[in-house]
Scaffold this motif. Sequence first.
Motif, PDB file in Angstrom:
ATOM      1  N   SER A   6       0.819  -1.219   0.000  1.00 38.93           N
ATOM      2  CA  SER A   6       0.000   0.000   0.000  1.00 38.93           C
ATOM      3  C   SER A   6       0.852   1.268   0.000  1.00 38.93           C
ATOM      4  O   SER A   6       0.361   2.339  -0.291  1.00 38.93           O
ATOM      5  N   ASP A   7       2.143   1.157   0.314  1.00 39.97           N
ATOM      6  CA  ASP A   7       2.976   2.367   0.314  1.00 39.97           C
ATOM      7  C   ASP A   7       3.585   2.642  -1.066  1.00 39.97           C
ATOM      8  O   ASP A   7       3.254   3.616  -1.722  1.00 39.97           O
ATOM      9  N   ASP A   8       4.484   1.758  -1.545  1.00 48.13           N
ATOM     10  CA  ASP A   8       5.114   2.058  -2.834  1.00 48.13           C
ATOM     11  C   ASP A   8       4.390   1.460  -4.038  1.00 48.13           C
ATOM     12  O   ASP A   8       4.562   1.926  -5.158  1.00 48.13           O
ATOM     13  N   GLY A   9       3.591   0.416  -3.816  1.00 49.68           N
ATOM     14  CA  GLY A   9       2.736  -0.093  -4.883  1.00 49.68           C
ATOM     15  C   GLY A   9       3.453  -0.683  -6.091  1.00 49.68           C
ATOM     16  O   GLY A   9       2.930  -0.656  -7.192  1.00 49.68           O
ATOM     17  N   TYR A  10       4.635  -1.239  -5.894  1.00 51.15           N
ATOM     18  CA  TYR A  10       5.384  -1.775  -7.038  1.00 51.15           C
ATOM     19  C   TYR A  10       4.827  -3.109  -7.571  1.00 51.15           C
ATOM     20  O   TYR A  10       4.941  -3.407  -8.745  1.00 51.15           O
ATOM     21  N   SER A  11       4.292  -3.957  -6.693  1.00 54.91           N
ATOM     22  CA  SER A  11       3.830  -5.312  -7.086  1.00 54.91           C
ATOM     23  C   SER A  11       4.955  -6.168  -7.658  1.00 54.91           C
ATOM     24  O   SER A  11       4.710  -7.062  -8.451  1.00 54.91           O
TER      25      SER A  11
END
Lengths: 262, 325
Positions: free
Chosen positions: A124-129
Amino acid sequence: MEIFVCLKLVPNTQDTEVRIDSSKRDILKVRLSYTINEADDYALEAALQLKEKVGGQITVITVGEAQADEMLRMALAKGADQAIRLSDEVFTNFRYDPLTIAYLLAKAISQYKYDLILTGAIASDDGYSAVGPALAGFLKIPSAAYVTYLELIDNQRLKVSRELEGGLLENKELALPCVLSIQTGINKPRYASILGIKRASSKPLTVLNAGQLNVNQKDLKMFIDLVEMYYPEIVSKAQIISGNEEEISEKLALIIKEKVGL
Amino acid sequence: MILVVIEHQHGALKDINFELLTLAHKLARSRNEEVATVILGSNPVSFIDAVTSFVNKIFVIEDSNLENFNNYLYINYLSKLITEQKPNLILIGHTGQGIDFAPYLASSLNLPIITDIFDAEFSDDKILARRTMYGGKLNAKVLTSAIPAILTVRQGSFEKNLSPITSQAHVERLTLTVDSCELEKSKFLGYTEAPSTGIDITKADVIVAVGRGIKEEKNLALVEEFAQEIGGTLACTRPIIDAGWLPKDRQVGSSGKTVKPKLYIALGISGAFQHISGMKSSELIIAVNKDPEAPIFSVAHYGVVADLFKVLPALAAKIKELKKR
């Protein structure tokens, strides 16, 4: 079955304003509470349900500071068997580089026996997946991202469904060991029981530094780095309707009536 | 060379390909790079025709196992192609398919990757990309340590804006093979549509949608009643589906349905990118949200900054009154 679940501690920013600090490379941390990343909680639950079905051992693992221990203890309280925290001063430079995080996790996990590795689909913070599939790449084992269903076929194969656009699911069969990145909504994460919380304190929590992972500083390559954060330009095109509830309702009702009739 | 990995599904090209090509053209102009594309498929002829004037070179990897997407095969083939051709930049859609192989490709080739970017430029011999963080509350500039690098590009970030650069691209067919034992490790079984409960929100003229702001499941009844009052259909954002409060076929957004009703009323929806992409083309959008900075107001025509539990009962009463008149 030996299951690893990769967890990340993230700030709780759902209902809070997020402000950039003076370094421009981080957010202001004051007054933020921290929690397990939402998708990781679903990944942990998926592991717990698998263990209940077929037995085995669950190891939860994270890269982070002592602040993350509470999250690891909570995972132990829910039913994980042991926890590992990868922590070293040199790691903190790589917090914005999902490939290095995946590399550290791969280094740690490959010291053990593993059949299945689960991560959350997105942080939920950097959202890189990126950590789940990248981890599979370092370990050279199959992977599936955005998993919304999983079922063990036998002790060597797994059936999964992955989420694509428009609600379409891709179904596939994977050989173990493999890495799955788990999507939110796949199950209903449990709460820890009082008994579980009591038991958790006696379960092992191991902290491993760079030396214990056989990682030299020169092995660590910075693939990407965050230069700076900035605020998005919000172009609000909405005409704001103000007033008390009565006035707002009156105006809205007329807009609705004019558009679609009543 | 800038290499675009083509995405297709059910025998058709996805829109993202042309968005990727638009970015590829922009980047290629700034550095005098060639634009190339790679098509992995079982019958790539029509795909070649669709992109041939927009690229200098097309690599074709034909394999009967590639009729449908298979991340493991893509990784195997693309690793070989990238090692041989050494593109400076590889562009992949940040989609359910793209994210299933791009980071894997990066780690196995030891290449930098920036995922979910909405803009990018060359910065000397590096790539500087822009992307969102904290669910869209912040943006960040992210720099790769070097090129070659891989980017996955957010859908809808570039409007398709392509001029032909060649009359016909040079097509290079590659004969690569993958060990059959490797094929067994990751097998495509089929696609399934999300189960339907008989409601098709894409056909609704009026949609009343709820998000996290609804707080508790029991509050849905209030919204449902309001929706019925104005002849609307109830829909929602992903968190409501994840919580199990409404069935999957009620979800609006990139992993749910794309809707274009006459009227879309968004209640307690902050407007994550994934949701907005599924409803922004609605004819008229009314949003009610407590947070004046919520991104939903960037697509709404009318906005109310207020507690939905205060506005909704008053509005329902007003609608009833209007209907009686």
